[in-house]
Motif scaffolding. Sequence first.
Motif, PDB file in Angstrom:
ATOM      1  N   LEU A 160       7.300  13.250  -3.398  1.00 53.34           N
ATOM      2  CA  LEU A 160       7.282  13.053  -1.948  1.00 53.34           C
ATOM      3  C   LEU A 160       7.815  11.660  -1.617  1.00 53.34           C
ATOM      4  O   LEU A 160       7.357  10.665  -2.177  1.00 53.34           O
ATOM      5  CB  LEU A 160       5.851  13.230  -1.432  1.00 53.34           C
ATOM      6  N   ARG A 161       8.796  11.607  -0.714  1.00 51.54           N
ATOM      7  CA  ARG A 161       9.379  10.315  -0.315  1.00 51.54           C
ATOM      8  C   ARG A 161       8.492   9.643   0.724  1.00 51.54           C
ATOM      9  O   ARG A 161       8.234  10.198   1.786  1.00 51.54           O
ATOM     10  CB  ARG A 161      10.763  10.533   0.290  1.00 51.54           C
ATOM     11  N   PHE A 162       8.056   8.447   0.395  1.00 49.22           N
ATOM     12  CA  PHE A 162       7.255   7.654   1.340  1.00 49.22           C
ATOM     13  C   PHE A 162       8.167   6.624   2.002  1.00 49.22           C
ATOM     14  O   PHE A 162       9.121   6.149   1.391  1.00 49.22           O
ATOM     15  CB  PHE A 162       6.112   6.941   0.604  1.00 49.22           C
ATOM     16  N   TRP A 195       1.111   6.988   7.998  1.00 47.08           N
ATOM     17  CA  TRP A 195       1.633   6.443   6.733  1.00 47.08           C
ATOM     18  C   TRP A 195       1.003   5.065   6.567  1.00 47.08           C
ATOM     19  O   TRP A 195       1.036   4.253   7.484  1.00 47.08           O
ATOM     20  CB  TRP A 195       3.145   6.270   6.802  1.00 47.08           C
ATOM     21  N   ARG A 196       0.473   4.788   5.411  1.00 47.61           N
ATOM     22  CA  ARG A 196      -0.193   3.507   5.208  1.00 47.61           C
ATOM     23  C   ARG A 196       0.146   2.930   3.833  1.00 47.61           C
ATOM     24  O   ARG A 196       0.685   3.614   2.973  1.00 47.61           O
ATOM     25  CB  ARG A 196      -1.717   3.673   5.264  1.00 47.61           C
ATOM     26  N   ALA A 197      -0.246   1.649   3.674  1.00 46.68           N
ATOM     27  CA  ALA A 197      -0.234   1.027   2.351  1.00 46.68           C
ATOM     28  C   ALA A 197      -1.694   0.912   1.914  1.00 46.68           C
ATOM     29  O   ALA A 197      -2.514   0.336   2.640  1.00 46.68           O
ATOM     30  CB  ALA A 197       0.428  -0.336   2.404  1.00 46.68           C
ATOM     31  N   GLU A 198      -1.996   1.472   0.773  1.00 48.83           N
ATOM     32  CA  GLU A 198      -3.385   1.464   0.297  1.00 48.83           C
ATOM     33  C   GLU A 198      -3.945   0.040   0.260  1.00 48.83           C
ATOM     34  O   GLU A 198      -5.073  -0.205   0.704  1.00 48.83           O
ATOM     35  CB  GLU A 198      -3.426   2.096  -1.103  1.00 48.83           C
ATOM     36  N   ALA A 199      -3.138  -0.900  -0.258  1.00 51.64           N
ATOM     37  CA  ALA A 199      -3.611  -2.275  -0.402  1.00 51.64           C
ATOM     38  C   ALA A 199      -3.954  -2.886   0.959  1.00 51.64           C
ATOM     39  O   ALA A 199      -4.901  -3.670   1.082  1.00 51.64           O
ATOM     40  CB  ALA A 199      -2.552  -3.116  -1.111  1.00 51.64           C
TER      41      ALA A 199
END
Length: 263
Positions: free
Chosen positions: A92-94, A123-127
């Motif tokens: 999957l392209r993020f 859409w997020r960045a986990e960090a």
Amino acid sequence: MRKGLDHFLPVLTERIPELAPLALRATALRPRPGTPTARDSSVGGPVLWPADEPWPHCEQPGHAVMGGETRPAGRVPLVPVVQLFARDVPELRFPEGKDLLQLLWCTLIHPREQDAPLPALHWRAEADVLARGVLRDIPRPAEGEYEDEFLPTPPCTVSPVVSVDHPNQDLPEDLRARVLELDQGFDRYPELACVLETKAGGYPAWIQPPDWPVCDCGERMEHLLSVTGDEHVDMDMGDGGGVYVFLCRRCPGFPVAHRHDCH
Ligand SMILES: [Zn+2]
Ligand SMILES: [Zn+2]
């Protein structure tokens, strides 16, 4: 679903090479009941939500429930439907800098939206979420604020499997005729082409005639996610149907659209 028919697809693609460029890779999520945490990819599990970001609510007027009763407008909390970490779905392209995809929706029926639930993508960045702190108590809709048909239960972990999809009803007419000829009237192709299952990428396994959303920029949107009930996830979605989520990667903010498909 494709079991026992696997031998037929190689025959088809060998005899009709024009099918090959239509193939799209998909990731079937294969949800299984479990106890996913907010740090896990899941279907119907808790999502990794920043503590300083208000939980989203749907404020659409004219909510309906199965049977046609209309509910007054009100703030209804959205429910987590799919959460995917990039590490679990490498196909999957993020977007640049993002590694976490969340699909939430309002489970009530929206008469202006094909009688479907109303999805929202994040859409997020986990960090980034971890740095901001994680929301501990995700609001749940109260009695009357949700529709069983679209509420994914029980919480499931996922076991992603990569597969190859071909278009079912989207197949160009000339190819369809050649497929039918090879199929000798068995009508096996639609089942082989793609499966209605909870998946990322690939083709929507249209039940009704295809209804691809077109973005404001004029381009047909890309199929991002299909969500459906199965023997593990209790969602009827209108007699075994599904909700498909699409996006346009050409436009800023990746606009989304959805379709509710059912028998
Ligand atoms: Zn709603
Ligand atoms: Zn666009």
